[in-house]
Motif scaffolding. Structure first.
Motif, PDB file in Angstrom:
ATOM      1  N   SER A 209     -74.104  -6.607  20.941  1.00 23.91           N
ATOM      2  CA  SER A 209     -74.681  -6.578  22.290  1.00 23.91           C
ATOM      3  C   SER A 209     -74.222  -7.786  23.109  1.00 23.91           C
ATOM      4  N   LEU A 210     -74.111  -8.923  22.447  1.00 28.94           N
ATOM      5  CA  LEU A 210     -73.646 -10.120  23.139  1.00 28.94           C
ATOM      6  C   LEU A 210     -72.203  -9.958  23.597  1.00 28.94           C
ATOM      7  N   CYS A 211     -71.393  -9.255  22.811  1.00 29.24           N
ATOM      8  CA  CYS A 211     -70.010  -8.983  23.206  1.00 29.24           C
ATOM      9  C   CYS A 211     -69.968  -8.241  24.532  1.00 29.24           C
ATOM     10  N   GLN A 212     -70.851  -7.291  24.689  1.00 21.92           N
ATOM     11  CA  GLN A 212     -70.909  -6.526  25.930  1.00 21.92           C
ATOM     12  C   GLN A 212     -71.307  -7.422  27.102  1.00 21.92           C
ATOM     13  N   LYS A 213     -72.206  -8.369  26.850  1.00 24.62           N
ATOM     14  CA  LYS A 213     -72.592  -9.308  27.902  1.00 24.62           C
ATOM     15  C   LYS A 213     -71.421 -10.204  28.295  1.00 24.62           C
ATOM     16  N   LEU A 214     -70.656 -10.628  27.298  1.00 26.94           N
ATOM     17  CA  LEU A 214     -69.520 -11.497  27.583  1.00 26.94           C
ATOM     18  C   LEU A 214     -68.520 -10.793  28.500  1.00 26.94           C
ATOM     19  N   GLU A 215     -68.367  -9.503  28.320  1.00 29.09           N
ATOM     20  CA  GLU A 215     -67.436  -8.745  29.156  1.00 29.09           C
ATOM     21  C   GLU A 215     -67.906  -8.683  30.603  1.00 29.09           C
ATOM     22  N   THR A 216     -69.217  -8.615  30.813  1.00 30.50           N
ATOM     23  CA  THR A 216     -69.751  -8.482  32.168  1.00 30.50           C
ATOM     24  C   THR A 216     -69.905  -9.829  32.862  1.00 30.50           C
ATOM     25  N   VAL A 217     -70.079 -10.902  32.093  1.00 30.22           N
ATOM     26  CA  VAL A 217     -70.281 -12.222  32.695  1.00 30.22           C
ATOM     27  C   VAL A 217     -69.025 -12.683  33.419  1.00 30.22           C
ATOM     28  N   HIS A 218     -67.874 -12.529  32.786  1.00 34.82           N
ATOM     29  CA  HIS A 218     -66.628 -13.004  33.382  1.00 34.82           C
ATOM     30  C   HIS A 218     -65.459 -12.215  32.807  1.00 34.82           C
ATOM     31  N   PRO A 219     -64.584 -11.680  33.669  1.00 32.66           N
ATOM     32  CA  PRO A 219     -63.444 -10.917  33.164  1.00 32.66           C
ATOM     33  C   PRO A 219     -62.542 -11.752  32.266  1.00 32.66           C
ATOM     34  N   GLY A 220     -62.411 -13.046  32.596  1.00 36.22           N
ATOM     35  CA  GLY A 220     -61.626 -13.934  31.749  1.00 36.22           C
ATOM     36  C   GLY A 220     -60.129 -13.771  31.951  1.00 36.22           C
ATOM     37  N   ASP A 221     -59.373 -14.454  31.096  1.00 39.83           N
ATOM     38  CA  ASP A 221     -57.925 -14.372  31.133  1.00 39.83           C
ATOM     39  C   ASP A 221     -57.439 -13.965  29.745  1.00 39.83           C
ATOM     40  N   SER A 222     -56.156 -14.151  29.475  1.00 33.56           N
ATOM     41  CA  SER A 222     -55.589 -13.685  28.212  1.00 33.56           C
ATOM     42  C   SER A 222     -56.217 -14.391  27.007  1.00 33.56           C
ATOM     43  N   VAL A 223     -56.543 -15.683  27.150  1.00 27.60           N
ATOM     44  CA  VAL A 223     -57.117 -16.426  26.022  1.00 27.60           C
ATOM     45  C   VAL A 223     -58.527 -15.926  25.708  1.00 27.60           C
ATOM     46  N   SER A 224     -59.376 -15.869  26.708  1.00 27.15           N
ATOM     47  CA  SER A 224     -60.758 -15.430  26.493  1.00 27.15           C
ATOM     48  C   SER A 224     -60.808 -13.957  26.086  1.00 27.15           C
ATOM     49  N   ASN A 225     -59.926 -13.151  26.657  1.00 26.95           N
ATOM     50  CA  ASN A 225     -59.899 -11.729  26.290  1.00 26.95           C
ATOM     51  C   ASN A 225     -59.483 -11.533  24.840  1.00 26.95           C
ATOM     52  N   THR A 226     -58.570 -12.366  24.353  1.00 22.56           N
ATOM     53  CA  THR A 226     -58.145 -12.276  22.947  1.00 22.56           C
ATOM     54  C   THR A 226     -59.300 -12.615  22.007  1.00 22.56           C
ATOM     55  N   LEU A 227     -60.047 -13.657  22.341  1.00 20.21           N
ATOM     56  CA  LEU A 227     -61.207 -14.030  21.518  1.00 20.21           C
ATOM     57  C   LEU A 227     -62.256 -12.929  21.522  1.00 20.21           C
ATOM     58  N   LEU A 228     -62.493 -12.364  22.689  1.00 19.64           N
ATOM     59  CA  LEU A 228     -63.492 -11.308  22.799  1.00 19.64           C
ATOM     60  C   LEU A 228     -63.062 -10.056  22.055  1.00 19.64           C
ATOM     61  N   GLU A 229     -61.794  -9.726  22.146  1.00 20.77           N
ATOM     62  CA  GLU A 229     -61.289  -8.543  21.439  1.00 20.77           C
ATOM     63  C   GLU A 229     -61.391  -8.726  19.925  1.00 20.77           C
ATOM     64  N   LYS A 230     -61.168  -9.936  19.471  1.00 16.75           N
ATOM     65  CA  LYS A 230     -61.305 -10.229  18.039  1.00 16.75           C
ATOM     66  C   LYS A 230     -62.731  -9.954  17.579  1.00 16.75           C
ATOM     67  N   CYS A 231     -63.708 -10.398  18.356  1.00 13.33           N
ATOM     68  CA  CYS A 231     -65.113 -10.167  18.001  1.00 13.33           C
ATOM     69  C   CYS A 231     -65.438  -8.679  17.987  1.00 13.33           C
ATOM     70  N   LYS A 232     -64.937  -7.962  18.960  1.00  9.89           N
ATOM     71  CA  LYS A 232     -65.218  -6.528  19.047  1.00  9.89           C
ATOM     72  C   LYS A 232     -64.645  -5.773  17.862  1.00  9.89           C
ATOM     73  N   VAL A 233     -63.458  -6.157  17.444  1.00 12.36           N
ATOM     74  CA  VAL A 233     -62.832  -5.501  16.284  1.00 12.36           C
ATOM     75  C   VAL A 233     -63.614  -5.799  15.013  1.00 12.36           C
ATOM     76  N   LEU A 234     -63.975  -7.060  14.810  1.00 15.42           N
ATOM     77  CA  LEU A 234     -64.704  -7.433  13.599  1.00 15.42           C
ATOM     78  C   LEU A 234     -66.063  -6.741  13.516  1.00 15.42           C
ATOM     79  N   LEU A 235     -66.698  -6.538  14.661  1.00 16.19           N
ATOM     80  CA  LEU A 235     -68.043  -5.952  14.670  1.00 16.19           C
ATOM     81  C   LEU A 235     -68.029  -4.430  14.737  1.00 16.19           C
ATOM     82  N   ASN A 236     -66.853  -3.849  14.761  1.00 17.05           N
ATOM     83  CA  ASN A 236     -66.770  -2.394  14.711  1.00 17.05           C
ATOM     84  C   ASN A 236     -67.342  -1.901  13.390  1.00 17.05           C
ATOM     85  N   ASP A 237     -68.174  -0.868  13.447  1.00 17.75           N
ATOM     86  CA  ASP A 237     -68.871  -0.392  12.245  1.00 17.75           C
ATOM     87  C   ASP A 237     -67.924  -0.046  11.103  1.00 17.75           C
TER      88      ASP A 237
END
Length: 226
Positions: free
Chosen positions: A78-106
């Motif tokens: 759920s926090l990952c979803q909040k991170l996406e809405t708080v700030h679009p970010g750039d390539s660095v922040s998007n890479t970190l966020l994508e890593k979290c989303k992949v790891l938390l995939n069921d």
């Protein structure tokens, strides 16, 4: 951003409680794996833990700790979803966020991941065989939390850099009084004033000429007699 930071802090507190019970968590996995006759393959996904809890868990203590693991994973998702809405970010922040989303995939296979220093969750596992079976599942949460912390730290620095750069730019802006347009506007005014002064001087000279008394001539005297 403050809400995101506070949410992550609460998750970290819950994880500390969970980490203190890592032995109970591994034991619950052992019990449910025995019930499922699944003692060969390592625990490799959140779905697998969910399946153990739903279909092969007959102990209240085991169910509680397995629920705690799944709940923390859900909170992080759920926090990952909040991170996406708080700030679009750039390539660095998007890479970190994508890593979290992949790891938390069921269904993501986290068998190969391992949390390293300063986390000692893998070292707490007694045998190499146990590390092979549970090294990934105990490493999942700390790795995701570290990535989210890195995301927040990066975004804060990025925002502060933009703000400080904006302030520096505003300080370097040319004052209005020194802009070329202001100078151009000032130039005709200066010329006009000069012309006015010249006119005033000319009028004054004319005034003097018109109002000056005629000089009286000296009385006539015969030549040579003074």
């Amino acid at each position: 951003m403050n809400e995101v930071v506070e949410t992550l802090r609460r998750i970290e507190q819950n994880y500390k409680l969970f980490q203190q019970q890592q032995f109970s968590f591994v034991r619950a996995l052992e019990h449910t794996r025995e019930e499922a006759h699944d003692l060969i393959r390592p625990v490799s996904s959140i779905t697998q833990v969910q399946c153990y809890k739903d279909h092969h868990c007959y102990n209240a203590t085991d169910r509680r700790i397995l629920n705690m693991f799944i709940s923390i994973c859900n909170d992080l998702r759920s926090l990952c979803q909040k991170l996406e809405t708080v700030h679009p970010g750039d390539s660095v922040s998007n890479t970190l966020l994508e890593k979290c989303k992949v790891l938390l995939n069921d269904s993501n296979d986290f068998t190969a991941i391992r949390a390293t220093y300063p986390h000692g969750v893998v070292n707490y596992l007694s045998l190499e065989e146990a590390r092979h079976r549970y090294g990934g599942v105990v490493s999942l949460i700390p790795i995701v939390i570290d990535s989210m912390t890195e995301w927040i730290t990066y975004m804060k620095r990025h925002v502060l850099y933009k703000v400080s750069r904006g302030r520096a730019t505003s300080k370097k802006e040319t004052p209005i009084s020194q802009t070329p347009s202001a100078v151009r506007r000032a130039a005709p005014t200066s010329g006009s004033n000069k012309h006015t002064v010249q006119l005033q001087e000319k009028d004054f000279q004319t005034y003097l000429a018109e109002n000056q008394r005629p000089q009286q001539k000296a009385p006539w005297r015969p030549p040579g007699k003074h």
